[in-house]
Design a protein around this motif. Structure first.
Motif, short mmCIF file in Angstrom:
data_model
loop_
_atom_site.label_atom_id
_atom_site.label_comp_id
_atom_site.label_asym_id
_atom_site.label_seq_id
_atom_site.Cartn_x
_atom_site.Cartn_y
_atom_site.Cartn_z
N ASP A 213 -16.41 27.52 45.86
CA ASP A 213 -16.62 26.65 47.00
C ASP A 213 -17.45 27.39 48.05
O ASP A 213 -17.42 28.60 48.14
CB ASP A 213 -15.29 26.16 47.61
CG ASP A 213 -14.34 27.30 47.91
OD1 ASP A 213 -14.70 28.46 47.65
OD2 ASP A 213 -13.23 27.04 48.41
N ASP A 214 -18.22 26.61 48.80
CA ASP A 214 -19.14 27.16 49.78
C ASP A 214 -18.44 27.22 51.13
O ASP A 214 -18.34 26.22 51.84
CB ASP A 214 -20.39 26.26 49.84
CG ASP A 214 -21.49 26.85 50.68
OD1 ASP A 214 -21.20 27.71 51.54
OD2 ASP A 214 -22.67 26.45 50.50
N LYS A 215 -17.93 28.38 51.48
CA LYS A 215 -17.20 28.54 52.73
C LYS A 215 -18.09 28.29 53.94
O LYS A 215 -17.65 27.76 54.96
CB LYS A 215 -16.60 29.95 52.82
CG LYS A 215 -15.61 30.29 51.72
CD LYS A 215 -14.35 29.43 51.81
CE LYS A 215 -13.31 29.87 50.79
NZ LYS A 215 -12.14 28.97 50.77
N TYR A 216 -19.35 28.69 53.82
CA TYR A 216 -20.28 28.48 54.94
C TYR A 216 -20.53 26.99 55.16
O TYR A 216 -20.56 26.50 56.29
CB TYR A 216 -21.59 29.22 54.69
CG TYR A 216 -22.55 29.16 55.87
CD1 TYR A 216 -22.34 29.93 56.99
CD2 TYR A 216 -23.64 28.30 55.84
CE1 TYR A 216 -23.21 29.87 58.08
CE2 TYR A 216 -24.51 28.23 56.92
CZ TYR A 216 -24.29 29.02 58.03
OH TYR A 216 -25.15 28.95 59.10
N GLU A 217 -20.68 26.27 54.05
CA GLU A 217 -20.87 24.82 54.13
C GLU A 217 -19.66 24.15 54.79
O GLU A 217 -19.80 23.25 55.62
CB GLU A 217 -21.08 24.25 52.72
CG GLU A 217 -21.36 22.76 52.66
CD GLU A 217 -22.84 22.43 52.72
OE1 GLU A 217 -23.18 21.26 52.59
OE2 GLU A 217 -23.65 23.35 52.91
N GLU A 218 -18.47 24.61 54.42
CA GLU A 218 -17.25 24.06 55.01
C GLU A 218 -17.18 24.33 56.51
O GLU A 218 -16.75 23.48 57.30
CB GLU A 218 -16.02 24.66 54.32
CG GLU A 218 -15.85 24.19 52.87
CD GLU A 218 -14.72 24.93 52.16
OE1 GLU A 218 -14.03 25.73 52.82
OE2 GLU A 218 -14.55 24.71 50.95
N ALA A 219 -17.63 25.53 56.92
CA ALA A 219 -17.64 25.86 58.34
C ALA A 219 -18.63 24.99 59.11
O ALA A 219 -18.37 24.57 60.24
CB ALA A 219 -17.97 27.34 58.52
N LEU A 220 -19.78 24.69 58.48
CA LEU A 220 -20.75 23.79 59.12
C LEU A 220 -20.17 22.39 59.30
O LEU A 220 -20.35 21.76 60.34
CB LEU A 220 -22.03 23.71 58.28
CG LEU A 220 -23.02 24.88 58.37
CD1 LEU A 220 -24.19 24.64 57.42
CD2 LEU A 220 -23.52 25.08 59.78
#
Length: 289
Positions: A213-220
């Protein structure tokens, strides 16, 4: 809706030819993307070309590509002239050689595409080429003009279809020795290597891309949801930066402690390693060099 093919043409093995199409393996459709807006009006903005000397915008019909042959001296190239440039690999991929895929160094592999027959008529020939490569456990080498560049490619069977991977040219790839050449040869301590192997055994798993999973995408997305609700942007939690290991042996031992999870050696080799590690822990600690 079926994805739009990235390329259509023919696959050729000697005198056997079939129509094929390439489809991108990777999609970015669900990724977060941003528009550029005018901060004052909230309207979207658009890019325009401006004459570098006069500073005035130019009309779309006045744009033309240019190739610089000398400082400030350009040859004008029309778009239709570029479109008219055709070579054999613009429409046909000839399988000119076959290799073991594992013989291709990873640094040369670029972008993957799915390969499928383009029509019913081509399915038989496509299947013959695919199954012949699968039977010999070989991958085919070819060339293709893709996005206005001729690229070397490797093609291999994949289920009912095939997968094509574009390859990088040798003169565009930095060789490992240009980066690794200054790394000094180090004689590692066998006991510490054994401990590291135990850690690897402990963390052994199976490759499952669905778990990525893309943690950076989730933070965005969290930022977007907060702004949409009229809240302030969430405060970023700075991740702790790891410090340099002072005592490598201690760090390896702690990695195998019960707090970090159960250790399950998966081979007979791991057992003597565990005994040596236990004996080592009873001995005076040594600082790493």
């Amino acid at each position: 809706m079926a994805p739009r093919p990235a390329w259509k043409g023919y696959l050729k093995l000697s005198l056997v030819t079939c129509a094929i199409e390439l489809t991108n393996v990777v999609t970015h459709a669900d990724k977060v993307s941003f528009h550029i807006l005018n901060r004052k009006t909230g309207n979207t903005v658009k890019r325009i070309y401006v004459d570098a000397e006069t500073g005035k915008p130019i009309e779309e019909g006045d744009e033309i590509k240019g190739y610089e042959i000398d400082k400030g001296d350009f040859v004008h190239i029309e778009e239709d002239e570029i479109e008219a440039v055709q070579i054999e690999t613009s429409h046909t991929m000839s399988l000119d050689g076959f290799v073991d895929k594992s013989s291709i160094r990873q640094i040369y592999l670029d972008t993957p595409y799915y390969v499928a027959p383009a029509d019913k008529v081509s399915e038989d020939a496509f299947a013959v080429i695919r199954d012949a490569m699968a039977g010999k456990k070989m991958a085919g080498l070819a060339r293709i003009v893709l996005y206005r560049r001729e690229r070397p490619v490797v093609i291999e069977p994949l289920g009912k279809g095939m997968v094509l991977t574009t390859l990088r040219y040798d003169n565009t790839v930095r060789q490992p020795e240009t980066v690794f050449g200054d790394i000094e040869a180090v004689k590692t301590d066998q006991e510490m290597t054994d401990l590291a192997e135990l850690i690897i055994d402990k963390k052994k798993t199976k490759f499952d891309p669905s778990k990525f999973d893309d943690k950076y995408e989730e933070a965005l997305l969290e930022l977007i949801r907060a702004k949409k609700a009229g809240h302030k942007a969430p405060k970023a939690k700075a991740a702790p930066k790891p410090s340099n290991v002072v005592n490598l042996f201690d760090a390896l031992k702690k990695s195998l402690s019960p707090d970090s999870g159960p250790t399950k050696p998966s081979s007979a080799k791991a057992k003597p390693a565990a005994k040596r590690a236990k004996a080592k822990s009873a001995a005076p600690k040594r600082k790493s060099a």
